[in-house]
Write an enzyme that holds these catalytic residues in place. Structure first.
Site, PDB file in Angstrom:
ATOM      1  N   SER A 676       0.704  -1.409   0.132  1.00  0.00           N
ATOM      2  CA  SER A 676       0.049  -0.162   0.013  1.00  0.00           C
ATOM      3  C   SER A 676       0.839   1.054   0.071  1.00  0.00           C
ATOM      4  CB  SER A 676      -1.117   0.047   1.132  1.00  0.00           C
ATOM      5  OG  SER A 676      -0.146   0.081   2.395  1.00  0.00           O
ATOM      6  N   LYS A 719      -5.868   3.026   9.393  1.00  0.00           N
ATOM      7  CA  LYS A 719      -5.189   3.718   8.655  1.00  0.00           C
ATOM      8  C   LYS A 719      -5.686   5.387   8.940  1.00  0.00           C
ATOM      9  CE  LYS A 719      -3.176   0.858   5.149  1.00  0.00           C
ATOM     10  NZ  LYS A 719      -2.883   0.513   4.063  1.00  0.00           N
TER      11      LYS A 719
END
Length: 772
Positions: A676, A719
Site C-alpha cells: 500500500s 489507517k
C-alpha cells in the site's frame, strides 16, 4: 306380544353385558334405572338390558346405547343399606330396539325379539367340539375358571346356548361381547368365539413366559443378595470391614443411578465384575477402578436448556465488549441459524486475531448468552496425538484426552467448548494432534468420537465448539477447511478509550481496593496512555498500565499525601514515568521529496514518512529502512512508471543517467512490508525530481501498477484513525476502497476529506503543491 314386538322398560348397563341363559347380580343406583326395575317388578318382571357405548356417561341418551341387547327377567330385588338396589336377572332371548317410547322417568322401548339362525348341524357340531377343546385349554392356563364350570358347559347340547354360556365366562371387552351378542347366525358366532379364545390363549401364554422370566430374574437377584450377605459375614469374622465388597457395592449403586446409556452400563457392569474378581493388591485393580470412575464422571445425557434469544445475546455481547460490530453480527447470525434449525451442526467458529483483542472473553460471552456451561482447553504446545485422543489403558498412567477431560469439567453434553490457541499445535514422532482434531470438529463424525482411554464412542454433536488463533497460516489446511474464520483485527483508539472507561478502569479499581471517587483518569490522559505507553492491537498492556496507575494511586492515598488522585495529561508522566512509544505527526510545512503514507500494523495504524533524495550519479536506486520484498517491488514499479512518463511529468528524460536516487523510510530498525506504499513512493519520487512540494496535510495509501493504476488496499479504518491522530485532514485512497469508508467512526470521518482516485495522475494533482 304381536309379531315378536313388545314394549318394556330399559335398563342401561355400564361395563356389563347379559347373554341369554346368563344369571347375574346387578347393582343399580341411578334414579332412571331404579324406576325401570320397579316398573318391571309391577308387571311380569320382564325388562330389556342393553349396554352403554361409553361407561363414563352418567345420563345416557338413546344414541349412547347399543341397539341389540337381551330380554331378561328380574328374579329378585334387594335394597342395600347404602341406598343401592341389588337385582338378580336372567337373560332370556336376544332382542333389538325398534324405537324409544318414553324417556322421562325411565327409558321405555319397543323391542323386536331376534330368532337364532341355524346352519348345517354337522358343521355346528364340529365347531362346538373345537370350541370346547379350546375352552378346556384356556381354563388350564388361566386357572380363573373352575373345572366344575367346564364340566357344566360340556353337558350343553345346544350350540347357540353353548356359545352364550362360554362367552359369559370369558374376560372379554364389552365391545367384543356386544359383537357376539349381535351375531344371529350360530355358526358365525361359534367361529368368532373360537377366534377370540385363541387370541386370549396366546396372550395368556405370553404372560406365563414373562412371569417365568421375572421369577428367574428375581431368584438370581435373591441368590446374589444372599451370597453377598454371607461374604460380608465372613469378612466381618476375619476382621475385615467392608473391604472390596463395600467398594463394589458403592460403584454398582452409582452405575445404577447414573445417566449412562444402556450400552455403557453393560460395559461398566462387565468391568465391575472383573474388578470384583481381581485381588485388591493387583495393579490392574486400580486401572479398572480409575476407568469406572471416569465413566461415572462423564456427562452422558445431562444438558442445560438453551435460551437462544437474539436480543438477549446481543445485549450480553454489548455489555461485555465494545466495538467489534461485524464480529458480533456474525455471532448473532450463527445463533439465529442454530435456533431455527434446532441443531448445532454447522461451521465451527474460529476467532482469529492478535493477542489481547478479546477472543477468549467473546467465547465466554457466547456461553453466557445461550445459557450453556463454558469449558476452555489450551492447545498451545500440544504435539502428541494422545493429548487429544487419550492413551490406551494398557499404558501406565493412562488418562483420557483433553476433549474428554473438558467434557468432564463441563458436566453437561452441550457446553460451549473453547479450543484456545489452535494454531499453536505442533507434531513430532508421536503423531499429529491436528489430524486427531479433524474428527472432533467435523459435525458429520463427532457424534461418534472415539477416545483411546474410554474406548466406547462419545457423542460430541451437541457441543458448540469455538476455536481461537493468532495466525491463520499456522493452521493446517484440512483443519482450516472445517472452520469458519471470524477475523478480529484489533481495536481503534476510540474503541480502546471506551473499553478503558467502561470495562478496564472499573475492574482495576475493584481489584486494587479503590473506591470510584478515589481515582479519576481524564479522557486526554487515557488517550495519551493509549498512544504513548502502549502499542498493541488489543488492550492487555493498556489494562496493565491502568493497573499500574491504580497501584500508584493506592500508595499515594495510603501514605496520606492526598485523599483523591486525578490523572491528567500533564501529570501522567510524573506518575508513570517517561512515555514508552511515540506516534507519527504530520509535517509542519510542505516538503519537497517527502510524502506521508498510511500503514497498517499489528498494533493498529500509523503514518509512514517516505523520503526521496537525488544526487549526481549513474542512475543507481538505493532503498533503505528495513523494507520487505513487496515494498522494494513497489519502489521499483514507481521508478519504472516515472521513467516511462518523463515527458508528461516534466522531468529530464535522462535523469536516470545523471542522478542516483535514494528512497528511505525512517525508523530503520522496524521491519516494514506491504503493497500500500506504492503511490506514496511514486509521489515522493515525482516531488524530488520536479521540485514540487507535497502538501503537508495530505496522507495517502494505495498500490501502484506499471501503468499508473491505483489498486485497493486493506486496513483503511486503522489507517484513517492514525491519520486523524497525526493531524492529517485529507486522505487519498483507491476508488475501490470507497465501500470501507462507512466502517470508520463518524467522529473521525467528519474531520477527514477522502479523495478517491484510480490513477497516479489524479494522486499527483491532489498531493503536489501547484507551481506558481
Amino acid at each position: 306380544m304381536k309379531n315378536n314386538i313388545i314394549q318394556l322398560p330399559l335398563l342401561p348397563l355400564r361395563g356389563l353385558l347379559v347373554f341369554p341363559s346368563m344369571v347375574l347380580h346387578l347393582d343399580v343406583g341411578r334414579d332412571k334405572s331404579v324406576t325401570a326395575i320397579e316398573k318391571a317388578m309391577m308387571g311380569d318382571h320382564q325388562i330389556f338390558l342393553a349396554s352403554q357405548k361409553e361407561v363414563s356417561i352418567e345420563d345416557p341418551e338413546p344414541k349412547d346405547i347399543y341397539q341389540v341387547g337381551s330380554l331378561a327377567k328380574v328374579k329378585q330385588m334387594l335394597k342395600l343399606p347404602n341406598g343401592t338396589n341389588r337385582v338378580l336377572v336372567e337373560g332370556i332371548q336376544r332382542a333389538e330396539i325398534i324405537r324409544f317410547t318414553d324417556k322421562k322417568e325411565h327409558f321405555n322401548v319397543e323391542i323386536k325379539l331376534l330368532e337364532e339362525e341355524h346352519g348345517e348341524p354337522n358343521e355346528e357340531e364340529a365347531l362346538m367340539r373345537s370350541l370346547l377343546e379350546l375352552f378346556g385349554q384356556y381354563i388350564k392356563i388361566s386357572r380363573k375358571i373352575t373345572e366344575e364350570t367346564f364340566a357344566t358347559v360340556s353337558d350343553i347340547d345346544d350350540p347357540a346356548n353353548l356359545a352364550d354360556i362360554i362367552a359369559s365366562h370369558l374376560p372379554l371387552k364389552t365391545k367384543d361381547k356386544q359383537e357376539l351378542l349381535e351375531i344371529k347366525n350360530v355358526k358365525q358366532r361359534l367361529e368368532k368365539l373360537i377366534e377370540l379364545i385363541s387370541n386370549e390363549k396366546k396372550v395368556l401364554d405370553l404372560e406365563k413366559k414373562i412371569g417365568k422370566r421375572v421369577k428367574t430374574s428375581m431368584e438370581k437377584t435373591q441368590k446374589e443378595y444372599y451370597l453377598r450377605e454371607q461374604l460380608k459375614a465372613i469378612q466381618k469374622e476375619l476382621g475385615e470391614k467392608d473391604g472390596k465388597t463395600g467398594e463394589v457395592g458403592d460403584l454398582n449403586e452409582k452405575i445404577e443411578q447414573s445417566d449412562m446409556p444402556e450400552r455403557i452400563v453393560e460395559v461398566a457392569k462387565k468391568e465391575l465384575d472383573r474388578f470384583e474378581k481381581i485381588p485388591q493388591s493387583s495393579a490392574e485393580s486400580s486401572v479398572i477402578r480409575n476407568y469406572l470412575e471416569w465413566l461415572l464422571a462423564l456427562p452422558w445425557s445431562k444438558k442445560t436448556n438453551d435460551t437462544v434469544e437474539i436480543k438477549h445475546a446481543h445485549r450480553i455481547l454489548d455489555e461485555d465488549h465494545y466495538g467489534l460490530d461485524k464480529v458480533k453480527e456474525r455471532i448473532l447470525e450463527y445463533l439465529a441459524v442454530q435456533k431455527l434449525t434446532k441443531s448445532i451442526k454447522g461451521p465451527i467458529l474460529c476467532l482469529v486475531g492478535p493477542p489481547g483483542v478479546g477472543k477468549t472473553s467473546l467465547a465466554k460471552s457466547i456461553a453466557r448468552s445461550v445459557n450453556r456451561n463454558f469449558v476452555r482447553v489450551s492447545l498451545g504446545g500440544v504435539r502428541d496425538e494422545a493429548e487429544i485422543r487419550g492413551h490406551r489403558r494398557t499404558y501406565i498412567g493412562a488418562i483420557p484426552g483433553r476433549i474428554i477431560q473438558g467434557m468432564k469439567k463441563a458436566k453437561t453434553i452441550n457446553p460451549v467448548f473453547l479450543l484456545d490457541e489452535i494454531d499453536k499445535m505442533s507434531n513430532d514422532f508421536r503423531g499429529d494432534p491436528s489430524s486427531a482434531m479433524l474428527e472432533v470438529l467435523d459435525p458429520e463424525q463427532n457424534s461418534n468420537f472415539s477416545d483411546h482411554y474410554i474406548e466406547e464412542t462419545y457423542d460430541l454433536s451437541n457441543v458448540l465448539f469455538i476455536a481461537t488463533a493468532n495466525y491463520v497460516n499456522h493452521i493446517p489446511q484440512p483443519l482450516l477447511d472445517r472452520m469458519e474464520l471470524i477475523s478480529i483485527a484489533g481495536y481503534t483508539e476510540v474503541e480502546k478509550l471506551h473499553i478503558a472507561k467502561e470495562h478496564l478502569l472499573p475492574k482495576q479499581l475493584e481489584e486494587n481496593g479503590l473506591e470510584k471517587n478515589k481515582l479519576q483518569i481524564r479522557d486526554e490522559a487515557l488517550l495519551s496512555l493509549i498512544r504513548t505507553y502502549t502499542r498493541e492491537a488489543g488492550v492487555r498492556n493498556l489494562e496493565r498500565q491502568i493497573a499500574s496507575l491504580c497501584r500508584k494511586a493506592a500508595k499515594i492515598i495510603i501514605s496520606g499525601d492526598k485523599k483523591r488522585v486525578i490523572v491528567t495529561k500533564k501529570n501522567l508522566v510524573e506518575i508513570l514515568g517517561k512515555p514508552l512509544y511515540r506516534y507519527g505527526r504530520m509535517e509542519l510545512e510542505d516538503q519537497i521529496g517527502a510524502a506521508t503514507g498510511l500503514a497498517y500494523t499489528a498494533a493498529g495504524g500509523d503514518i509512514l514518512s517516505i523520503e526521496v533524495s537525488h544526487y549526481p550519479g549513474k542512475g543507481k536506486l538505493t532503498l533503505t529502512g528495513k523494507l520487505g520484498e513487496v515494498m522494494r517491488e513497489s519502489a521499483q514499479a514507481a521508478f519504472s512508471y516515472i521513467r516511462a512518463r518523463t515527458n508528461e511529468l516534466h522531468i529530464d528524460p535522462k535523469f536516470h543517467e545523471t542522478y542516483d536516487i535514494h528512497i528511505h523510510v525512517p525508523e530503520g530498525a522496524t521491519p516494514k512490508d506491504g503493497p500500500s506504499a506504492g503511490i506514496t513512493m511514486a509521489t515522493a519520487l515525482v516531488s524530488a525530481l520536479t521540485g514540487q512540494a507535497v502538501k503537508k496535510e495530505v496522507g495517502m495509501t494505495g498500490e501502484i501498477t506499471l501503468r499508473g493504476r491505483v489498486l485497493p488496499i486493506g486496513g483503511l479504518k486503522e489507517k484513517s484513525l492514525s491519520a486523524h491522530r497525526a493531524g492529517i485532514t485529507t486522505i487519498i485512497i483507491p476508488e475501490d476502497n470507497e465501500r470501507d469508508i462507512e466502517d470508520i467512526p463518524e467522529s473521525v470521518r467528519n474531520d477527514l476529506t477522502f479523495i478517491k482516485v484510480n490513477h497516479l495522475d489524479q494522486v499527483l494533482k491532489h498531493a503536489l503543491v501547484e507551481e506558481k
